[in-house]
Write an enzyme that holds these catalytic residues in place. Structure first.
Site, PDB file in Angstrom:
ATOM      1  N   SER A  70       0.843  -1.198   0.000  1.00  8.52           N
ATOM      2  CA  SER A  70       0.000   0.000   0.000  1.00  8.52           C
ATOM      3  C   SER A  70       0.880   1.251   0.000  1.00  8.52           C
ATOM      4  O   SER A  70       1.668   1.435  -0.920  1.00  8.52           O
ATOM      5  CB  SER A  70      -0.950  -0.040   1.204  1.00  8.52           C
ATOM      6  OG  SER A  70      -1.967   0.923   1.054  1.00  8.52           O
TER       7      SER A  70
ATOM      8  N   GLU B  20      -2.115  -2.574  -7.986  1.00  8.70           N
ATOM      9  CA  GLU B  20      -3.336  -2.842  -7.211  1.00  8.70           C
ATOM     10  C   GLU B  20      -3.870  -1.504  -6.722  1.00  8.70           C
ATOM     11  O   GLU B  20      -3.134  -0.514  -6.705  1.00  8.70           O
ATOM     12  CB  GLU B  20      -3.053  -3.802  -6.045  1.00  8.70           C
ATOM     13  CG  GLU B  20      -2.089  -3.285  -4.968  1.00  8.70           C
ATOM     14  CD  GLU B  20      -2.731  -2.494  -3.843  1.00  8.70           C
ATOM     15  OE1 GLU B  20      -3.934  -2.650  -3.598  1.00  8.70           O
ATOM     16  OE2 GLU B  20      -2.009  -1.688  -3.219  1.00  8.70           O
TER      17      GLU B  20
ATOM     18  N   HIS C 197      -5.404  -5.139  -1.470  1.00 10.30           N
ATOM     19  CA  HIS C 197      -6.133  -4.806  -0.245  1.00 10.30           C
ATOM     20  C   HIS C 197      -7.243  -5.787   0.122  1.00 10.30           C
ATOM     21  O   HIS C 197      -8.109  -5.475   0.931  1.00 10.30           O
ATOM     22  CB  HIS C 197      -6.690  -3.386  -0.347  1.00 10.30           C
ATOM     23  CG  HIS C 197      -5.654  -2.324  -0.091  1.00 10.30           C
ATOM     24  ND1 HIS C 197      -4.704  -1.977  -1.032  1.00 10.30           N
ATOM     25  CD2 HIS C 197      -5.380  -1.560   1.006  1.00 10.30           C
ATOM     26  CE1 HIS C 197      -3.923  -1.019  -0.525  1.00 10.30           C
ATOM     27  NE2 HIS C 197      -4.307  -0.754   0.696  1.00 10.30           N
TER      28      HIS C 197
END
Lengths: 305, 305
Positions: A108, A205, A275
């Protein structure tokens, strides 16, 4: 360059280079790692909180550098993403990291650190679950431990059986794996920490962004020729990136077809990393082959030694 | 280079380079412009709709180019922002614009077009309300018409009396005015359409982004040295960028202090231009002076002829 493999009894150093995490959640994850047979050493500032940051930039950067310098630490794991890694980039001494290579893992917001360490230190890093992730999820923990403990020889990354991967273009591509969170990839464009995608396999992502924002980010990557220059692309999880009503939007699938699949380069989609769960661990910086026919990622070299 | 001033009886060409607008809203704005004494010519595709885009990239770009080529058109006004301008950047023939200079106006997603035309054509453009804006707001329409009709000599831009401007650092700065929406400024970094801020006065406004995202964008501008190289900065409206609860965040004010005011360069804040009202029109590309003592923007040259 690759780091020493993780072994039972090793010490994992926890750092918070980005946002703060609930102390209870951190303590819970420490118990899990201890039950798995690892020792834990906490960074001085992992419980700090300064708004959306886990303490000051200097303190977060210092914790990270100290973990690389600390001979007792075998692996460094980030507590949480959120936001803040970009702010400490100018404070990181990449020479120290280069001279003290060890496993560095997170995802992330940590995307910028994963890729900067690969590019500036030539050290393979790991797109992996963090302390705030659900380590009870069996395929997630298996992928994490297998990669870090057994990744001293080539291996194959594939989705758990119940989740199908999609391979576009019945061929393959080989290159160094780079990437992570789309927003963070775009957030370093135009800076000295910009991602290099030339002849690479780019993994992407995203979480919580509407299709038009994904379009905007992919368009920035197209205008900067980052997508066209990839050898191949891997699409991971796009969590909460769909809209309930599509009358005012293109769908996420339409955006991906228009901005990515139209390029005609090999693409693997629906890889379970990002996620959601399961959350596969990916070696950033390693030489990989995306096999669109078999719909797997073949890791062609050791990622730890 | 500056365009011919707008005069009563002139024809305004409407284009939708980005997102689609409700046809009723477009028709309503056409009535307003007609009541103000202007003729309207509609781009072929302003009622098109393709998800969040006002038609295909080719059609939107063609409409825009045709308006520059059309000798009957005195000024080009964008219908709406939203998203989509970035997608047509590679389809724009900047030579045609250079050879057919005319007033080009809009804001928000149109930011990229405003700045690219300034940089690639040396033509002053206008950060202004669009068809989807509220033209009944008196200071908004006054600023719009005064700038485009009377801006053939230097003038001063200041907030309406009831809204105070804040001048940081009791001095001034002079430079070419650039900028607009923060997200869009960041979305072209690393591309051939990247904004040049060297010795410029950078204007920034934003809508609907949380403080940590504003921090991330400003940090990208810092890492790319875009902020440090400005002669001065103007902060416009930050609409819906505050959070209801701040226990997990730095405030917008703290972010601005940390990332902008700490630079020590002259800054004017609270200028009423952006996604709220009143919405002042700003000449992008014009040489301006920000006067921090008097808290005004002095436009030092004609912006139309």
């Amino acid at each position: 360059m690759i780091a020493k493999r993780l072994e039972k009894g090793d010490t994992i150093g926890l750092v918070s280079p980005a946002g703060p995490e609930n102390p209870e959640k951190i303590k819970e994850s420490i118990k899990i790692f201890e039950s798995l047979g690892f020792k834990i050493k906490k960074g001085k500032h992992i419980y700090d909180k300064l708004g959306y940051l886990a303490g000051t930039d200097n303190d977060r950067a210092e914790d990270l550098m100290n973990m690389f310098l600390d001979k007792d630490i075998d692996m460094i794991l980030c507590v949480r993403g959120g936001y803040g890694s970009m702010r400490i980039l100018p404070l990181i001494d990449f020479d120290i990291i280069k001279k003290n290579p060890k496993i560095f893992a997170g995802f992330s917001d940590i995307t910028t650190l994963l890729n900067c360490i690969v590019q500036k230190c030539q050290l393979t890093t790991f797109h992996s679950p963090m302390c705030n992730s659900n380590f009870y999820d069996e395929p997630t923990i298996k992928s994490f431990l297998d990669t870090l403990m057994l990744g001293y020889k080539p291996f194959i990354i594939k989705n758990p059986k119940r989740i199908a991967t999609i391979g576009i273009d019945k061929t393959h591509a080989i290159g160094q794996l780079v990437g992570g969170n789309l927003s963070l990839i775009c957030s370093t464009l135009g800076t000295p920490f910009e991602i290099d995608t030339n002849d690479k396999i780019l993994f992407i992502e995203e979480v919580g962004e509407q299709p038009y924002k994904i379009d905007r980010m992919l368009t920035q990557l197209l205008l900067s020729e980052k997508l066209q220059k990839c050898a191949g692309i891997i699409l991971g999880q796009f969590t909460n990136c769909r809209l309930p009503h599509y009358e005012r939007s293109l769908t996420l699938q339409e955006v991906i077809e228009d901005r990515i699949l139209s390029l005609g380069i090999p693409v693997l989609t629906n890889i379970q990393s990002g996620h959601s769960y399961p959350k596969l661990t990916l070696p950033i910086g390693a030489r990989v082959k995306i096999n669109c026919k078999k719909r797997v990622i073949e890791v062609l070299e050791a990622v730890v030694e």
